[in-house]
Scaffold this motif. Structure first.
Motif, short mmCIF file in Angstrom:
data_model
loop_
_atom_site.label_atom_id
_atom_site.label_comp_id
_atom_site.label_asym_id
_atom_site.label_seq_id
_atom_site.Cartn_x
_atom_site.Cartn_y
_atom_site.Cartn_z
N CYS A 138 0.84 -1.20 0.00
CA CYS A 138 0.00 0.00 0.00
C CYS A 138 0.87 1.25 0.00
O CYS A 138 0.63 2.19 -0.76
CB CYS A 138 -0.94 0.02 1.20
SG CYS A 138 -2.33 -1.11 1.07
N LEU A 143 -1.34 4.04 -1.56
CA LEU A 143 -2.71 3.75 -1.14
C LEU A 143 -2.79 3.78 0.39
O LEU A 143 -1.79 3.53 1.06
CB LEU A 143 -3.12 2.36 -1.64
CG LEU A 143 -3.13 2.18 -3.15
CD1 LEU A 143 -3.32 0.70 -3.51
CD2 LEU A 143 -4.21 3.03 -3.79
N GLU A 175 -11.04 -3.99 1.28
CA GLU A 175 -10.99 -2.74 0.51
C GLU A 175 -9.56 -2.40 0.10
O GLU A 175 -9.32 -1.92 -1.01
CB GLU A 175 -11.64 -1.60 1.29
CG GLU A 175 -13.13 -1.77 1.49
CD GLU A 175 -13.94 -1.97 0.21
OE1 GLU A 175 -13.51 -1.52 -0.89
OE2 GLU A 175 -15.03 -2.58 0.28
N ARG A 176 -8.59 -2.64 0.99
CA ARG A 176 -7.19 -2.42 0.62
C ARG A 176 -6.79 -3.34 -0.53
O ARG A 176 -6.15 -2.91 -1.49
CB ARG A 176 -6.28 -2.66 1.83
CG ARG A 176 -6.21 -1.51 2.80
CD ARG A 176 -5.18 -1.78 3.91
NE ARG A 176 -5.70 -2.67 4.93
CZ ARG A 176 -6.45 -2.27 5.96
NH1 ARG A 176 -6.77 -1.00 6.09
NH2 ARG A 176 -6.88 -3.14 6.85
N ARG A 178 -8.74 -4.74 -2.69
CA ARG A 178 -9.46 -4.29 -3.89
C ARG A 178 -8.74 -3.11 -4.55
O ARG A 178 -8.59 -3.09 -5.78
CB ARG A 178 -10.89 -3.89 -3.49
CG ARG A 178 -11.73 -3.42 -4.63
CD ARG A 178 -13.10 -3.02 -4.13
NE ARG A 178 -13.97 -4.17 -4.16
CZ ARG A 178 -15.17 -4.22 -3.58
NH1 ARG A 178 -15.63 -3.18 -2.90
NH2 ARG A 178 -15.91 -5.28 -3.66
N SER A 179 -8.27 -2.16 -3.77
CA SER A 179 -7.54 -1.00 -4.33
C SER A 179 -6.24 -1.44 -4.99
O SER A 179 -5.89 -0.96 -6.07
CB SER A 179 -7.25 0.02 -3.22
OG SER A 179 -8.43 0.57 -2.72
N ARG A 182 -7.12 -3.29 -8.30
CA ARG A 182 -7.51 -2.35 -9.36
C ARG A 182 -6.29 -1.65 -9.94
O ARG A 182 -6.20 -1.46 -11.16
CB ARG A 182 -8.52 -1.35 -8.82
CG ARG A 182 -9.88 -1.97 -8.64
CD ARG A 182 -10.89 -0.98 -8.13
NE ARG A 182 -12.21 -1.61 -8.07
CZ ARG A 182 -13.15 -1.24 -7.26
NH1 ARG A 182 -12.98 -0.23 -6.41
NH2 ARG A 182 -14.32 -1.86 -7.26
N ARG A 183 -5.37 -1.23 -9.09
CA ARG A 183 -4.16 -0.57 -9.57
C ARG A 183 -3.36 -1.52 -10.46
O ARG A 183 -2.82 -1.13 -11.48
CB ARG A 183 -3.33 -0.11 -8.37
CG ARG A 183 -2.05 0.60 -8.72
CD ARG A 183 -2.25 2.02 -9.25
NE ARG A 183 -2.90 2.88 -8.31
CZ ARG A 183 -2.29 3.60 -7.37
NH1 ARG A 183 -0.98 3.55 -7.26
NH2 ARG A 183 -2.99 4.37 -6.57
#
Length: 192
Positions: A138, A143, A175-176, A178-179, A182-183
């Motif tokens: 992250c 993120l 959610e982490r 998922r982010s 997506r990246r």
């Protein structure tokens, strides 16, 4: 140490510390560890979690509830997670075997980080033989990272009865992930 009571106290403390250490290490072993919370999200839906004892009376009921939720899907999803191929899927299978829970037929049996059944964000970043923590990944991607809880603290939180914090941590990890996913999809030239 010469006094018998001093020696006895030392031995008792040493034994207690050894037991605590053994329990701590067994939490990552499917033969002895337990699942207290499983989180999931489909597509853009809000992250959900199933937990014991908030939603279910015991680990077997929790895992059965998860298996039923996964079986109810009209398609075979790709499981996305951080170290999901290296740990999560195997641990779920091990606990299912221990508890006699039938998993969906499509649930990956022994996924490799490069298989089509899973998208492992750790392996996508670090390769099949290296690792990176979710928090560090992250940070690298700019993120939002972990808050005040990490996975190593779950056993203690469970012992203290802080089930809502575990549930919240689980959904935040989704959610982490998922982010991160997506990246990575954007970088790989796939639709995010």
């Amino acid at each position: 140490m010469k006094k018998a009571e001093t020696i006895a106290a030392w031995e008792k403390e040493s034994r207690a510390a050894a037991v605590e250490e053994a329990i701590s290490r067994s939490g990552l072993n499917g033969a002895y560890g337990h699942i207290c919370c499983i989180g999931y999200a489909f597509d853009d839906e809000k992250a959900k979690s199933l937990s014991w004892p908030l939603d279910y009376s015991d680990e077997r009921a929790l895992l059965s509830g998860f298996a039923e939720t996964m079986s109810a899907q009209n398609r075979i999803p790709t499981i996305v997670g951080h170290n999901v191929a290296g740990f999560d899927v195997r641990f779920i299978w091990q606990r299912a075997m221990v508890l006699g829970v039938r998993m969906p037929a499509w649930f990956p049996k022994d996924p490799k980080p490069w298989s089509q059944d899973v998208f492992d964000t750790m392996a996508a970043w670090a390769g099949a033989r290296d690792t990176i923590s979710m928090s560090n990944l992250c940070d690298a991607l700019g993120l939002p990272g972990k808050d005040d809880i990490d996975g190593s603290m779950i056993g203690d939180l469970f012992a203290k009865g802080e089930f809502e914090r575990i549930d919240s941590y689980c959904r935040a990890d989704i959610e982490r992930t998922r982010s991160i996913h997506r990246r990575m999809l954007v970088a790989f030239g796939e639709a995010a």
